[in-house]
Design an enzyme around this catalytic site. Structure first.
Site, PDB file in Angstrom:
ATOM      1  N   ARG A  56      44.121  37.909  91.976  1.00 11.36           N
ATOM      2  CA  ARG A  56      45.388  37.895  92.709  1.00 11.36           C
ATOM      3  C   ARG A  56      45.198  37.618  94.201  1.00 11.36           C
ATOM      4  O   ARG A  56      44.313  38.156  94.850  1.00 11.36           O
ATOM      5  CB  ARG A  56      46.091  39.246  92.524  1.00 11.36           C
ATOM      6  CG  ARG A  56      47.302  39.425  93.417  1.00 11.36           C
ATOM      7  CD  ARG A  56      48.224  40.477  92.895  1.00 11.36           C
ATOM      8  NE  ARG A  56      47.795  41.826  93.224  1.00 11.36           N
ATOM      9  CZ  ARG A  56      48.458  42.921  92.846  1.00 11.36           C
ATOM     10  NH1 ARG A  56      49.536  42.806  92.087  1.00 11.36           N
ATOM     11  NH2 ARG A  56      48.027  44.104  93.181  1.00 11.36           N
ATOM     12  N   ARG A 100      44.630  41.130  98.827  1.00 13.48           N
ATOM     13  CA  ARG A 100      45.102  42.414  99.359  1.00 13.48           C
ATOM     14  C   ARG A 100      43.923  43.347  99.614  1.00 13.48           C
ATOM     15  O   ARG A 100      42.978  43.387  98.847  1.00 13.48           O
ATOM     16  CB  ARG A 100      46.042  43.062  98.328  1.00 13.48           C
ATOM     17  CG  ARG A 100      47.501  42.842  98.659  1.00 13.48           C
ATOM     18  CD  ARG A 100      48.395  43.215  97.517  1.00 13.48           C
ATOM     19  NE  ARG A 100      48.200  44.596  97.055  1.00 13.48           N
ATOM     20  CZ  ARG A 100      49.011  45.183  96.173  1.00 13.48           C
ATOM     21  NH1 ARG A 100      50.025  44.523  95.673  1.00 13.48           N
ATOM     22  NH2 ARG A 100      48.794  46.417  95.786  1.00 13.48           N
ATOM     23  N   LYS A 135      54.799  43.523  87.410  1.00 11.30           N
ATOM     24  CA  LYS A 135      56.025  44.216  87.825  1.00 11.30           C
ATOM     25  C   LYS A 135      56.756  43.477  88.935  1.00 11.30           C
ATOM     26  O   LYS A 135      57.950  43.258  88.864  1.00 11.30           O
ATOM     27  CB  LYS A 135      55.661  45.592  88.424  1.00 11.30           C
ATOM     28  CG  LYS A 135      55.580  46.722  87.489  1.00 11.30           C
ATOM     29  CD  LYS A 135      55.473  48.035  88.259  1.00 11.30           C
ATOM     30  CE  LYS A 135      54.584  47.994  89.458  1.00 11.30           C
ATOM     31  NZ  LYS A 135      53.308  48.583  89.408  1.00 11.30           N
ATOM     32  N   ARG A 149      56.790  56.885  90.805  1.00  9.11           N
ATOM     33  CA  ARG A 149      55.405  56.789  90.358  1.00  9.11           C
ATOM     34  C   ARG A 149      54.871  58.146  89.938  1.00  9.11           C
ATOM     35  O   ARG A 149      53.739  58.242  89.488  1.00  9.11           O
ATOM     36  CB  ARG A 149      54.573  56.298  91.534  1.00  9.11           C
ATOM     37  CG  ARG A 149      53.867  54.989  91.333  1.00  9.11           C
ATOM     38  CD  ARG A 149      53.105  54.740  92.620  1.00  9.11           C
ATOM     39  NE  ARG A 149      52.223  53.625  92.568  1.00  9.11           N
ATOM     40  CZ  ARG A 149      52.543  52.381  92.859  1.00  9.11           C
ATOM     41  NH1 ARG A 149      53.761  52.068  93.172  1.00  9.11           N
ATOM     42  NH2 ARG A 149      51.621  51.447  92.832  1.00  9.11           N
ATOM     43  N   ARG A 192      43.384  53.112  91.792  1.00  3.37           N
ATOM     44  CA  ARG A 192      44.806  52.958  91.510  1.00  3.37           C
ATOM     45  C   ARG A 192      45.092  53.063  90.016  1.00  3.37           C
ATOM     46  O   ARG A 192      46.079  53.657  89.597  1.00  3.37           O
ATOM     47  CB  ARG A 192      45.309  51.630  92.062  1.00  3.37           C
ATOM     48  CG  ARG A 192      45.573  51.699  93.577  1.00  3.37           C
ATOM     49  CD  ARG A 192      45.370  50.359  94.249  1.00  3.37           C
ATOM     50  NE  ARG A 192      46.302  49.370  93.794  1.00  3.37           N
ATOM     51  CZ  ARG A 192      46.035  48.074  93.663  1.00  3.37           C
ATOM     52  NH1 ARG A 192      44.826  47.616  93.967  1.00  3.37           N
ATOM     53  NH2 ARG A 192      46.941  47.241  93.253  1.00  3.37           N
TER      54      ARG A 192
HETATM   55  P1  ADP Z   1      50.274  48.342  92.919  1.00  9.45           P
HETATM   56  O1  ADP Z   1      51.275  48.731  91.864  1.00  9.45           O
HETATM   57  O2  ADP Z   1      49.525  47.113  92.566  1.00  9.45           O
HETATM   58  O3  ADP Z   1      49.383  49.461  93.363  1.00  9.45           O
HETATM   59  P2  ADP Z   1      52.320  48.406  95.011  1.00  9.45           P
HETATM   60  O4  ADP Z   1      52.612  47.293  95.933  1.00  9.45           O
HETATM   61  O5  ADP Z   1      53.415  48.881  94.123  1.00  9.45           O
HETATM   62  O6  ADP Z   1      51.060  47.894  94.213  1.00  9.45           O
HETATM   63  O7  ADP Z   1      51.804  49.690  95.836  1.00  9.45           O
HETATM   64  C1  ADP Z   1      50.752  49.582  96.769  1.00  9.45           C
HETATM   65  C2  ADP Z   1      50.411  50.962  97.329  1.00  9.45           C
HETATM   66  O8  ADP Z   1      51.558  51.506  98.022  1.00  9.45           O
HETATM   67  C3  ADP Z   1      50.031  52.042  96.312  1.00  9.45           C
HETATM   68  O9  ADP Z   1      48.672  51.966  95.940  1.00  9.45           O
HETATM   69  C4  ADP Z   1      50.369  53.313  97.111  1.00  9.45           C
HETATM   70  O10 ADP Z   1      49.384  53.581  98.092  1.00  9.45           O
HETATM   71  C5  ADP Z   1      51.626  52.918  97.856  1.00  9.45           C
HETATM   72  N1  ADP Z   1      52.845  53.236  97.083  1.00  9.45           N
HETATM   73  C6  ADP Z   1      53.766  52.341  96.628  1.00  9.45           C
HETATM   74  N2  ADP Z   1      54.748  52.953  95.951  1.00  9.45           N
HETATM   75  C7  ADP Z   1      54.453  54.276  95.953  1.00  9.45           C
HETATM   76  C8  ADP Z   1      55.071  55.435  95.409  1.00  9.45           C
HETATM   77  N3  ADP Z   1      56.208  55.357  94.693  1.00  9.45           N
HETATM   78  N4  ADP Z   1      54.466  56.639  95.612  1.00  9.45           N
HETATM   79  C9  ADP Z   1      53.340  56.730  96.310  1.00  9.45           C
HETATM   80  N5  ADP Z   1      52.688  55.687  96.836  1.00  9.45           N
HETATM   81  C10 ADP Z   1      53.237  54.463  96.682  1.00  9.45           C
END
Ligand code: ADP
Ligand code: ZN
Length: 233
Positions: free
Chosen positions: A140, A173, A27, A103, A184
């Protein structure tokens, strides 16, 4: 005509896009490319939270607890962050690529209200099998300063652990541990996968095969978006 080119593609300013896909589906990488192609800001909630954590702000301290556990940040917090960002003139005039938001169905409903009277152009569902994302996530590595992505062993920075782009530290990370990845992906199935049918019902969904070469995936996505934008006019 805009003269900027991404590869062989001319840029086409303006688009309101959401990119969905499980963790590790690519993404972030595709969203950055789309934001350059359509000349719109890349709004990545995960990046926003990681930047807040790095800054050591009070907000960052709260966010860190959720991110480290692989949990979702509460809807009202994320919605507030996104709403603030989308009201800046760049996003409200030209559009955006949302990456990591919405999400949950609650977040999608909030987004609809934030955008009214406008609607999204397309919601891309980047489809990659779970076995493939598990391998990608385990390999990653990211720059802790600018967020550039690397992977072991085939796409490492030129100097070990130093970012090619900004010289920052390249690390794994904190939430790319096996336990947090599992959490996740489980949350993805429960909270985010329902958005696929939610957007399909609204005729906004385009599912694109996210496997293969990065450039091929970008081509597939851009073709799909442009086809839909043409049909909409
Ligand atoms: P990934 O999709 O690999 O989990 P992201 O960088 O998109 O990575 O998100 C990392 C973390 O940030 C998520 O696991 C969550 O804790 C938080 N997060 C990001 N976007 C949202 C969202 N829209 N709603 C709730 N938590 C979020
Ligand atoms: Zn960097």
């Amino acid at each position: 005509m805009p003269s900027d080119l991404i590869g062989a593609r001319p840029v086409h300013p303006g688009a309101r896009l959401v990119v969905l896909g499980k963790q590790g589906a690519g993404k972030g990488t595709q969203a950055v490319r789309l934001s350059r192609h359509y000349v719109v800001p890349h709004v990545a909630t995960g990046d926003t939270f990681r930047a807040a954590i790095r800054s050591g702000s009070e907000f960052g301290v709260i966010a860190k607890r959720y991110l480290d556990a692989g949990d979702l940040v509460p809807d009202e917090v994320v919605i507030g962050v996104v709403k603030e960002r989308l009201t800046h003139p760049d996003a409200s005039h030209r559009g955006f690529v949302l990456d990591g938001f919405p999400r949950t169905v609650g977040q999608a409903e909030a987004l609809e209200k934030i955008l009214a009277p406008f609607s999204l152009d397309v919601v891309l569902n980047l489809d990659v099998p779970t076995e493939a994302v598990l391998t990608r996530l385990a390999s990653r590595r990211v720059c802790s300063s600018c967020g550039a992505n690397y992977s072991v062993p085939d796409k490492l920075p030129k100097v070990p652990r130093i970012c090619d782009v900004c010289g920052g530290d390249v690390v794994q990370r904190d939430d790319d541990t096996e336990a947090a990845i599992e959490r996740r992906l489980e949350l993805y199935e429960r909270e985010t996968a329902p958005l696929v049918s939610w957007y399909a019902q609204r005729k906004l969904l385009a599912t694109v095969n996210g496997t293969g070469e990065l450039d091929d995936v970008t081509d597939r996505i851009v073709d799909e978006i442009d086809r839909r934008k043409r049909e909409a006019v």
